[in-house]
Design a protein around this motif. Structure first.
Motif, PDB file in Angstrom:
ATOM      1  N   SER A  86      42.321  39.777  30.692  1.00  0.00           N
ATOM      2  CA  SER A  86      42.542  41.063  31.355  1.00  0.00           C
ATOM      3  C   SER A  86      42.218  41.032  32.848  1.00  0.00           C
ATOM      4  O   SER A  86      42.872  41.705  33.644  1.00  0.00           O
ATOM      5  N   ARG A  87      41.239  40.233  33.235  1.00  0.00           N
ATOM      6  CA  ARG A  87      40.838  40.203  34.645  1.00  0.00           C
ATOM      7  C   ARG A  87      41.841  39.452  35.516  1.00  0.00           C
ATOM      8  O   ARG A  87      41.930  39.695  36.722  1.00  0.00           O
ATOM      9  N   LEU A  88      42.592  38.548  34.904  1.00  0.00           N
ATOM     10  CA  LEU A  88      43.506  37.704  35.662  1.00  0.00           C
ATOM     11  C   LEU A  88      44.973  38.040  35.414  1.00  0.00           C
ATOM     12  O   LEU A  88      45.855  37.399  35.982  1.00  0.00           O
ATOM     13  N   ASP A  89      45.222  39.024  34.559  1.00  0.00           N
ATOM     14  CA  ASP A  89      46.582  39.467  34.296  1.00  0.00           C
ATOM     15  C   ASP A  89      46.974  40.520  35.327  1.00  0.00           C
ATOM     16  O   ASP A  89      46.311  41.555  35.451  1.00  0.00           O
ATOM     17  N   PHE A  90      48.043  40.281  36.056  1.00  0.00           N
ATOM     18  CA  PHE A  90      48.407  41.148  37.179  1.00  0.00           C
ATOM     19  C   PHE A  90      48.612  42.595  36.739  1.00  0.00           C
ATOM     20  O   PHE A  90      48.013  43.521  37.304  1.00  0.00           O
ATOM     21  N   PHE A  91      49.438  42.815  35.738  1.00  0.00           N
ATOM     22  CA  PHE A  91      49.734  44.192  35.341  1.00  0.00           C
ATOM     23  C   PHE A  91      48.553  44.847  34.629  1.00  0.00           C
ATOM     24  O   PHE A  91      48.318  46.044  34.773  1.00  0.00           O
ATOM     25  N   GLY A  92      47.802  44.056  33.865  1.00  0.00           N
ATOM     26  CA  GLY A  92      46.621  44.605  33.211  1.00  0.00           C
ATOM     27  C   GLY A  92      45.584  45.064  34.212  1.00  0.00           C
ATOM     28  O   GLY A  92      45.000  46.156  34.077  1.00  0.00           O
ATOM     29  N   GLN A  93      45.351  44.244  35.248  1.00  0.00           N
ATOM     30  CA  GLN A  93      44.377  44.643  36.261  1.00  0.00           C
ATOM     31  C   GLN A  93      44.871  45.843  37.066  1.00  0.00           C
ATOM     32  O   GLN A  93      44.087  46.722  37.424  1.00  0.00           O
ATOM     33  N   LEU A  94      46.165  45.882  37.340  1.00  0.00           N
ATOM     34  CA  LEU A  94      46.722  47.010  38.088  1.00  0.00           C
ATOM     35  C   LEU A  94      46.487  48.319  37.346  1.00  0.00           C
ATOM     36  O   LEU A  94      46.022  49.308  37.930  1.00  0.00           O
ATOM     37  N   GLU A  95      46.781  48.332  36.060  1.00  0.00           N
ATOM     38  CA  GLU A  95      46.583  49.544  35.270  1.00  0.00           C
ATOM     39  C   GLU A  95      45.120  49.965  35.256  1.00  0.00           C
ATOM     40  O   GLU A  95      44.799  51.148  35.453  1.00  0.00           O
ATOM     41  N   GLN A  96      44.229  49.001  35.079  1.00  0.00           N
ATOM     42  CA  GLN A  96      42.805  49.314  35.027  1.00  0.00           C
ATOM     43  C   GLN A  96      42.297  49.822  36.369  1.00  0.00           C
ATOM     44  O   GLN A  96      41.504  50.766  36.439  1.00  0.00           O
TER      45      GLN A  96
END
Length: 206
Positions: A86-96
């Protein structure tokens, strides 16, 4: 080629001249950390940018394909499409990150920039070990002219670096700029980049 961006803070104004906009320092970064040969990470940038609704800076795309996702000395983490976790996933981090900023604003902590997906809204691309988030300030139609913005975790302190992502990273790792979240002497140390992934999927959510 020495990076030449400049750091600013929302409170004290500009420090230095604006020289690093649109500059690509991928190979300089690779030399600093003695990076192993390129992993050849394949990213469908058309699909990524269609999902995001924005073009992304050319230096970031070159970094993602050369480095992949990972961290510098555990202190600076860079999220890319197909990033692992989650910390290194672009879209996951953007959402968070958007959720976090909305929560801060709801608690009365000022957020002095628009939030994605608003026009000119902040888009996250990285973070620090302590939870500070690194963003682009997307206030220009040309993504290669976006600034880097650092938000200090759970505060209303913001710092702006008027240069590209790779310019900013080079400046940090060589001690040419400093931010209060990194240890003293960070820029004088030897540095390493630890890779994670890539994932087997496209890295673009449905």
């Amino acid at each position: 080629v020495p990076p030449g961006g400049s750091a600013t803070t929302r409170r004290t104004g500009t420090m230095g001249a604006m020289k690093g906009m649109g500059q690509v320092y991928v190979e300089e970064l690779a030399q600093i950390v003695d990076l192993a040969p390129a992993p050849g990470v394949r990213i469908d940038w058309e699909r990524v940018e269609n999902k995001l609704g924005r073009r992304l800076p050319s230096d970031y795309k070159a970094f993602a394909e050369r480095f992949g996702s990972g961290h510098f000395d555990e202190y600076i983490w860079v999220a890319v499409p197909r990033g692992f976790g989650s910390r290194l996933d672009f879209f996951g981090q953007l959402e968070q990150s958007v959720e976090t900023l909305r929560s801060l604003a709801a608690d009365g902590i000022p957020v002095p920039y628009p939030l994605y997906p608003e026009k000119g809204g902040l888009i996250s691309w990285g973070s620090t070990i302590d939870g500070e988030v690194l963003y682009w300030r997307t206030d220009d139609d040309d993504p290669d002219r976006w600034s880097v913005v650092l938000h200090l975790h759970k505060t209303d302190d913001w710092f702006e670096f008027r240069g590209s992502v790779t310019d900013f990273l080079c400046a940090l790792l060589t001690g040419q700029t400093a931010v209060p979240v990194l240890p003293d002497g960070f820029g004088l140390q030897q540095h390493a980049f630890i890779r994670f992934g890539p994932t087997q999927d496209s890295g673009v959510p449905d």
